[in-house]
Design a protein around this motif. Structure first.
Motif, short mmCIF file in Angstrom:
data_model
loop_
_atom_site.label_atom_id
_atom_site.label_comp_id
_atom_site.label_asym_id
_atom_site.label_seq_id
_atom_site.Cartn_x
_atom_site.Cartn_y
_atom_site.Cartn_z
N PRO A 62 36.63 -15.42 -33.80
CA PRO A 62 37.69 -15.92 -34.25
C PRO A 62 38.81 -16.94 -33.60
O PRO A 62 39.17 -17.87 -33.91
N GLU A 63 38.61 -16.76 -32.05
CA GLU A 63 39.19 -17.64 -31.25
C GLU A 63 38.54 -19.02 -31.45
O GLU A 63 39.32 -19.90 -31.35
N LYS B 158 39.85 -20.44 -34.48
CA LYS B 158 41.22 -20.81 -34.65
C LYS B 158 41.40 -22.03 -33.74
O LYS B 158 42.19 -22.90 -34.05
N HIS C 266 37.23 -13.87 -40.14
CA HIS C 266 38.12 -14.76 -40.12
C HIS C 266 38.35 -15.57 -41.50
O HIS C 266 39.46 -15.76 -41.91
N ASN D 231 40.66 -13.74 -43.53
CA ASN D 231 41.95 -13.35 -43.11
C ASN D 231 41.80 -12.00 -42.63
O ASN D 231 43.04 -11.34 -42.91
N SER E 124 41.19 -8.95 -39.56
CA SER E 124 40.98 -8.66 -38.26
C SER E 124 39.65 -8.16 -38.03
O SER E 124 38.95 -7.69 -38.97
N LEU E 125 39.05 -8.26 -36.76
CA LEU E 125 37.66 -7.87 -36.45
C LEU E 125 37.65 -6.52 -36.52
O LEU E 125 36.63 -5.88 -37.13
N ASP E 126 38.62 -5.76 -36.28
CA ASP E 126 38.70 -4.35 -36.15
C ASP E 126 38.60 -4.12 -37.63
O ASP E 126 37.86 -2.96 -38.07
N GLU E 127 39.29 -4.48 -38.46
CA GLU E 127 39.16 -4.19 -40.19
C GLU E 127 37.92 -4.39 -40.58
O GLU E 127 37.18 -3.40 -41.22
N TYR F 83 36.52 -8.10 -26.38
CA TYR F 83 36.91 -9.60 -26.49
C TYR F 83 36.66 -10.26 -25.07
O TYR F 83 37.23 -11.24 -24.85
#
Ligand code: CAP
Ligand code: MG
Length: 419
Positions: A351-352, A355, A390, A393, A395-398, A415
């Protein structure tokens, strides 16, 4: 009046305004002790164009029109304008022998860094640039929006040709678009080039029949130039789409030759930049990765490694972003080159990456797939799940709450920013 020994200050002219056809180079210059800035800047302009250390007995009439001129200074940053007639069309080694040659070894400079060069359109028009470019690659792989994904089997050397094809099965069925050879995997006793390419071809046919999606392979042909031409032909005969070339260790002349060969063979070029950090890393001395990436795009690579900022290898945030934007922007007739983000990546970092650099990117994850606790296929799935999170939309946890492969990857690496 004693005869003048030096003429460097004749290469400094703050009143000069570059012409449209000048090639402009931006340098960072640190003079050696006891030398004025202008004397040193004049030496850089002189030694990289027509001059030498002393005045000369006889000068051909045209010298005046061929002299480079340092015309702008901002602190340690200078701009030098070079007349176009200094540069042979379509000859990258000669360009770099000029603007990136002797000047780096002059005693007059304590440090020198080539930050960027801007060739005029008259110079750029001599080059093909990428054969496919970003749009062409996306069409080739049938991947419209999301990042293109690659995995290099790890350990980087050690699998046999047949074993590597097994790994290919795992990562391709797990959702990775591109298998990739590592930069130092060429043709070794336990993993001969031809065998590796043949086994992978059979495995690709099997996988594409199973999943109905396109898969391909960044095949490392790095070797002596004639051998690279032979290997490129072998790759094309087996209907592959890419070759991979370590462009720094093989050299600019070899890359120009292979660009011509790959045009005829319709092969895309993936550029690995191993050895670049010997001269790109030091912010005070050497050549910027930006200038290296620009040169590679000019000659015509379709993809090039440009760094991650967050991974295991050095790459300053601002510079990686600037390089990626340049590669994806218009540049006269030169197609766009895909930036490749690779080095110490794993699902927790994706995700980073997205982004920072957007989705118009190739992302390579090697250890972050082959190191997955549930094996390579699960590692590949975890990468796709991180990318999907990503794009949706989430989160990775979701996403991990619904996908055991991503959960296992986050349990192992979280992470982490590897060193
Ligand atoms: C990455 C890699 C690449 C580096 C090159 C390696 O493996 O295969 O060569 O990314 O650096 O050998 O380290 P991991 P760069 O995914 O396991 O780190 O992309 O900066 O040119
Ligand atoms: Mg590697």
């Amino acid at each position: 009046m004693p005869e003048k020994i030096e003429w460097y200050l004749e290469f400094v002219d703050y009143d000069y305004r570059p012409s449209k056809t000048d090639l402009i180079v931006t340098f960072y210059v640190e003079p050696a002790k006891g030398m004025s800035f202008e004397e040193v800047a004049g030496r850089v302009a002189s030694e990289s164009s027509v001059g030498t250390w002393t005045t000369l007995a006889e000068l051909p009439y045209r010298i005046k029109s061929l002299k480079a001129k340092m015309y702008e200074r901002d602190g340690n940053i200078i701009k030098i304008a070079y007349p176009l007639d200094l540069w042979e069309p379509n000859n990258v080694p000669q360009l770099l022998s000029g603007i990136a040659g002797n000047i780096f070894g002059m005693k007059a400079v304590k440090n020198l860094r080539l930050i960027d060069y801007e060739p005029p359109e008259e110079y750029v028009r001599n080059f093909k640039g990428p054969q496919y470019g970003i749009q062409g690659i996306r069409k080739l792989l049938k991947v419209d929006e999301r990042p293109i994904l690659a995995t290099v089997p790890k350990p980087k050397i050690g699998f046999s040709a047949e074993e590597q094809a097994q790994v290919a099965y795992e990562i391709w069925t797990g959702g990775i678009d591109l298998l990739k050879d590592d930069e130092n995997l060429s043709s070794l006793p336990f993993n001969k080039f031809e065998k590796r390419v043949e086994y992978a071809q059979k495995m690709r046919e099997k996988v594409e029949a199973e999943i109905g999606e396109r898969r391909s392979y960044l095949i490392n042909i790095t070797a002596e130039t004639e051998e690279m031409k032979k290997r490129a032909r072998f790759v094309a005969d087996l209907n592959w789409e890419y070759v991979m070339i370590d462009i720094v260790t093989t050299g600019w002349a070899a890359l120009q030759t292979l660009r011509e060969v790959c045009e005829d063979l319709k092969l895309a070029i993936h550029a690995h930049r191993a050895m670049h950090a010997t001269f790109t890393r030091n912010p005070q001395h050497g050549i910027s990765m930006f200038a290296l990436a620009k040169t590679a795009r000019l000659i015509g690579v379709d993809q090039i490694h440009t760094g991650t900022v967050v991974g295991k290898l050095e790459g300053p945030e601002g510079e990686v972003t600037k390089i990626n934007e340049f590669l994806r922007n218009d540049w006269y007739h030169i197609k766009q080159t895909f930036p490749v983000s690779s080095g110490g990546l794993h699902p927790g970092l994706l995700p980073e990456i997205l982004k920072r650099f957007g989705s118009n990117l190739v992302i390579q994850v090697g250890g972050g797939v082959l190191g997955h606790p549930m094996g390579a296929q699960a590692g590949a799935k975890a990468v796709r799940q991180a990318i999907d999170a990503h794009l949706e939309n989430m989160s990775l946890d979701e996403m991990a709450a619904k996908n055991i492969e991503l959960k296992a990857a986050l349990d192992k690496w979280g992470y982490l920013h590897p060193k």
